[in-house]
Motif scaffolding. Structure first.
Motif, PDB file in Angstrom:
ATOM      1  N   ASN A  63       0.810  -1.248  -0.069  1.00 21.93           N
ATOM      2  CA  ASN A  63      -0.033  -0.370  -0.424  1.00 21.93           C
ATOM      3  C   ASN A  63       1.266   1.133  -0.174  1.00 21.93           C
ATOM      4  N   GLY A  64       0.630   1.879  -1.321  1.00 19.28           N
ATOM      5  CA  GLY A  64       0.990   2.819  -1.001  1.00 19.28           C
ATOM      6  C   GLY A  64       2.837   3.232  -1.551  1.00 19.28           C
ATOM      7  N   GLN A  65       3.164   2.045  -2.473  1.00 20.46           N
ATOM      8  CA  GLN A  65       4.638   1.850  -2.481  1.00 20.46           C
ATOM      9  C   GLN A  65       4.327   1.747  -4.145  1.00 20.46           C
ATOM     10  N   SER A  66       5.534   2.736  -4.354  1.00 17.85           N
ATOM     11  CA  SER A  66       5.843   2.328  -5.911  1.00 17.85           C
ATOM     12  C   SER A  66       5.985   0.962  -6.731  1.00 17.85           C
ATOM     13  N   ILE A  67       5.322   0.136  -7.886  1.00 17.18           N
ATOM     14  CA  ILE A  67       5.312  -0.173  -8.490  1.00 17.18           C
ATOM     15  C   ILE A  67       5.252   0.033  -9.817  1.00 17.18           C
ATOM     16  N   ARG A  68       5.750  -1.130 -10.372  1.00 20.28           N
ATOM     17  CA  ARG A  68       6.427  -0.757 -12.009  1.00 20.28           C
ATOM     18  C   ARG A  68       5.887  -2.766 -12.541  1.00 20.28           C
TER      19      ARG A  68
END
Length: 154
Positions: free
Chosen positions: A68-73
């Motif tokens: 939650n709230g983290q940067s995902i690619r």
């Protein structure tokens, strides 16, 4: 059910799922981002690899509450036109046979090259160790990573 905010490929998404829902299922079933594949479901094959805060991670075993709230690619976030240097090298070297594992392979290769732009064979083997290719294209994968490194250098 709970609401989670995710930053995926520089876009913000709000999803309402149970806290233990694996990130992979949120990507595929909720957000319809189908590039990340389901392989084994126990984080052993690497087909579901995505980047979380820049690190390659297995999305099948990470509950949504942990990202939650983290940067995902995801693979879709590398390039709108599939012209990322690693993707182009994959085509140049003709890596895939069945292609099923390739998005995970590519995501691991990109993470490697982002932290080590000129890896040795041993470093490539170590970084790619967790990605299984049932077709056995490991020599072509290593060659494509070297090609991408060379092309990124120039």
């Amino acid at each position: 059910m709970a609401n989670y905010t995710l930053e995926i490929n520089n876009n913000s998404y709000s999803v309402d799922v149970t806290p233990d829902t694996p990130l992979l299922w949120v990507l595929r079933d909720v957000l319809k981002l189908y590039g990340t594949k389901y392989g084994c479901g126990i984080a052993q094959c690497g087909a579901c690899t995505v980047h979380i805060n820049g690190l390659p991670m297995r999305s099948c075993s990470i509950p949504i509450e942990k990202v939650n709230g983290q940067s995902i690619r995801t693979i879709e976030g590398l390039s709108d036109t599939a012209d990322h240097p690693v993707q182009l090298a994959w085509e140049e070297v003709d890596v895939p046979q069945c292609g099923y594992c390739q998005s995970g392979q590519i995501m691991s290769a990109v993470a490697l090259l982002e932290r080590n732009p000129n890896p040795s064979d041993e470093e490539i083997n170590r970084a790619m160790k967790g990605n299984i290719c049932r077709c056995g294209t490991y020599a072509r994968i290593r060659s494509a990573i070297k090609t991408a490194a060379k092309n990124m250098e120039s």
